[in-house]
Design a protein around this motif. Structure first.
Motif, mmCIF file in Angstrom:
data_model
loop_
_atom_site.group_PDB
_atom_site.id
_atom_site.type_symbol
_atom_site.label_atom_id
_atom_site.label_comp_id
_atom_site.label_asym_id
_atom_site.label_seq_id
_atom_site.Cartn_x
_atom_site.Cartn_y
_atom_site.Cartn_z
ATOM 1 N N LYS A 2 0.923 -1.280 0.032
ATOM 2 C CA LYS A 2 0.246 -0.055 -0.020
ATOM 3 C C LYS A 2 0.831 1.222 -0.076
ATOM 4 C CE LYS A 2 -1.637 1.071 3.793
ATOM 5 N NZ LYS A 2 -2.441 1.169 5.012
ATOM 6 N N ARG A 23 1.564 6.322 18.185
ATOM 7 C CA ARG A 23 2.800 5.418 17.760
ATOM 8 C C ARG A 23 4.040 6.266 17.815
ATOM 9 N NH1 ARG A 23 5.282 5.537 13.382
ATOM 10 N NH2 ARG A 23 4.369 5.036 11.481
ATOM 11 N N TYR A 60 -4.823 5.672 16.282
ATOM 12 C CA TYR A 60 -4.802 6.124 14.977
ATOM 13 C C TYR A 60 -6.075 6.964 14.510
ATOM 14 C CZ TYR A 60 -0.692 3.328 13.968
ATOM 15 O OH TYR A 60 0.559 2.486 13.971
ATOM 16 N N GLY A 61 -6.046 8.335 14.175
ATOM 17 C CA GLY A 61 -7.257 8.681 13.897
ATOM 18 C C GLY A 61 -7.166 9.882 12.703
ATOM 19 N N GLU A 116 -5.507 6.739 3.942
ATOM 20 C CA GLU A 116 -4.894 5.511 4.124
ATOM 21 C C GLU A 116 -5.124 4.957 5.462
ATOM 22 O OE1 GLU A 116 -0.593 6.153 2.958
ATOM 23 O OE2 GLU A 116 -0.241 4.136 3.915
ATOM 24 N N ILE A 117 -6.003 4.227 5.791
ATOM 25 C CA ILE A 117 -6.467 3.784 6.997
ATOM 26 C C ILE A 117 -6.666 2.268 7.167
ATOM 27 C CG2 ILE A 117 -7.188 6.010 7.686
ATOM 28 C CD1 ILE A 117 -10.027 5.374 7.348
ATOM 29 N N GLU A 118 -6.839 1.618 8.245
ATOM 30 C CA GLU A 118 -7.091 0.450 8.536
ATOM 31 C C GLU A 118 -8.762 0.046 8.481
ATOM 32 O OE1 GLU A 118 -8.762 1.498 11.508
ATOM 33 O OE2 GLU A 118 -8.318 -0.828 11.712
ATOM 34 N N GLU A 122 -12.836 9.543 12.357
ATOM 35 C CA GLU A 122 -12.772 8.267 12.836
ATOM 36 C C GLU A 122 -11.638 7.778 13.560
ATOM 37 O OE1 GLU A 122 -10.219 5.741 11.860
ATOM 38 O OE2 GLU A 122 -9.318 7.351 10.690
ATOM 39 N N TYR A 149 -4.694 0.239 16.580
ATOM 40 C CA TYR A 149 -4.261 -0.818 15.815
ATOM 41 C C TYR A 149 -2.655 -1.141 16.274
ATOM 42 C CZ TYR A 149 -2.345 -2.850 11.393
ATOM 43 O OH TYR A 149 -1.266 -3.641 10.496
ATOM 44 N N TYR A 205 2.592 11.976 10.039
ATOM 45 C CA TYR A 205 1.544 11.872 11.026
ATOM 46 C C TYR A 205 1.681 13.051 12.011
ATOM 47 C CZ TYR A 205 0.668 6.777 10.322
ATOM 48 O OH TYR A 205 0.277 5.602 9.970
ATOM 49 N N GLY A 261 -11.451 2.008 11.016
ATOM 50 C CA GLY A 261 -11.651 3.313 10.558
ATOM 51 C C GLY A 261 -12.375 3.348 9.201
ATOM 52 N N ALA A 290 -9.117 4.400 15.554
ATOM 53 C CA ALA A 290 -8.932 2.986 15.951
ATOM 54 C C ALA A 290 -7.973 2.686 16.444
ATOM 55 C CB ALA A 290 -9.182 2.361 14.333
ATOM 56 N N ARG A 296 9.092 7.080 13.753
ATOM 57 C CA ARG A 296 10.017 6.520 13.056
ATOM 58 C C ARG A 296 11.060 7.420 12.575
ATOM 59 N NH1 ARG A 296 5.662 2.784 9.791
ATOM 60 N NH2 ARG A 296 5.285 1.546 11.561
HETATM 61 P P1 5GP Z 1 1.711 2.398 10.542
HETATM 62 O O1 5GP Z 1 2.075 2.514 12.168
HETATM 63 O O2 5GP Z 1 2.330 1.208 9.776
HETATM 64 O O3 5GP Z 1 1.965 3.838 9.847
HETATM 65 O O4 5GP Z 1 0.284 2.405 10.272
HETATM 66 C C1 5GP Z 1 -0.436 1.176 10.874
HETATM 67 C C2 5GP Z 1 -1.925 1.124 10.339
HETATM 68 O O5 5GP Z 1 -2.610 2.229 10.622
HETATM 69 C C3 5GP Z 1 -2.044 1.004 8.707
HETATM 70 O O6 5GP Z 1 -2.783 0.026 8.431
HETATM 71 C C4 5GP Z 1 -2.472 2.422 8.593
HETATM 72 O O7 5GP Z 1 -3.271 2.294 7.375
HETATM 73 C C5 5GP Z 1 -3.259 2.664 9.611
HETATM 74 N N1 5GP Z 1 -3.693 4.017 9.675
HETATM 75 C C6 5GP Z 1 -2.815 5.190 9.516
HETATM 76 N N2 5GP Z 1 -3.541 6.236 9.819
HETATM 77 C C7 5GP Z 1 -4.760 5.966 10.223
HETATM 78 C C8 5GP Z 1 -6.074 6.774 10.707
HETATM 79 O O8 5GP Z 1 -6.210 7.867 10.787
HETATM 80 N N3 5GP Z 1 -7.207 6.111 11.114
HETATM 81 C C9 5GP Z 1 -7.188 4.689 10.851
HETATM 82 N N4 5GP Z 1 -8.183 4.039 11.422
HETATM 83 N N5 5GP Z 1 -6.095 3.953 10.665
HETATM 84 C C10 5GP Z 1 -5.087 4.465 10.295
#
Ligand code: 5GP
Length: 214
Positions: free
Chosen positions: A24, A47, A87-88, A107-109, A78, A82, A59, A112, A80, A50
């Protein structure tokens, strides 16, 4: 007339979900290059940042307390949990971009994505990106080389849980190995077609008729 059409144009919210191993990140980066006018929402998260990430670009990095304040203040469209982090999507991201008539990519899970669909209905189009098969997905996860067997197994399990939600999405796009450009173009095609749905073309149709004729 064309000015009216422009002002009538409301941006579509494209939700893109892709479990680990779907590719993705690369696909979304390419989409941005192919379509620089498209807005990309910047999420809030608890989180850890990095090394290569930048505040306000990748972010908005928050403490759990700050994040919970955003929830309580109704600032998020929204959110959630993860992998132990929150993440929101800030509502302000949506207003900033779609208010200008531009499209927005979230780009969300999966949890969300379900909330966005519930809230925005037809204004949101949800796309899930997947690897061509479970084996290929696992191979990609192993290819990163940095994770332990246990971490890989956990990622594979979580990815399967996410793919279970695919039937709720509007589109499922397979990211064939080595064909990332083609995959980004396929998603771009979906985006272009969505703008041509008859309910989004009403200003053109109305143009042929007097106000009370249609
Ligand atoms: P990462 O920590 O690898 O950047 O993201 C982990 C997961 O959180 C990924 O599936 C990403 O798409 C999802 N994510 C990122 N931003 C958001 C958000 O604002 N809302 C939700 N629901 N998921 C998110």
């Amino acid at each position: 007339m064309s000015e009216n059409r422009e002002s009538e144009r409301t941006g579509i919210v494209f939700v893109i979900s892709g479990p680990s191993g779907s590719g993705k990140g690369t696909v979304v980066d390419l989409l941005r290059t192919l379509c620089p006018d498209m807005g990309l929402s910047v999420s809030a998260t608890t989180r850890e940042k990095r090394d290569y990430e930048q505040e306000g670009v990748n972010y908005y990095f928050k403490t759990r307390e700050q994040f919970e304040k955003m929830i309580a203040g109704g600032e998020l469209l929204e959110y959630a949990e993860y992998n132990g982090n929150l993440y929101g999507t800030p509502k302000s991201e949506l207003e900033r971009v779609t208010g200008e008539g531009r499209d927005l990519i979230l780009e969300i899970e999966v949890k969300g994505a379900a909330q966005v669909k519930e809230l925005l209905g037809k204004r949101a189009v949800c796309v899930m990106l997947i690897a061509p098969s479970g084996e290929e997905q696992e191979r990609r996860l192993r290819g990163r080389g940095s994770d332990t067997e246990e971490e890989i197994a956990a990622r594979v399990r979580r990815a399967r849980e996410e793919i279970r939600e695919a039937p709720r999405y509007d589109y499922v796009v397979v990211n064939e190995t080595g064909k990332v450009q083609q995959c980004a173009e396929t998603i771009l095609g979906i985006m272009q077609s969505e703008h041509l749905r008859s309910d989004r073309m009403m200003s053109y149709i109305r143009d042929y008729f007097e106000d009370d004729e249609l």
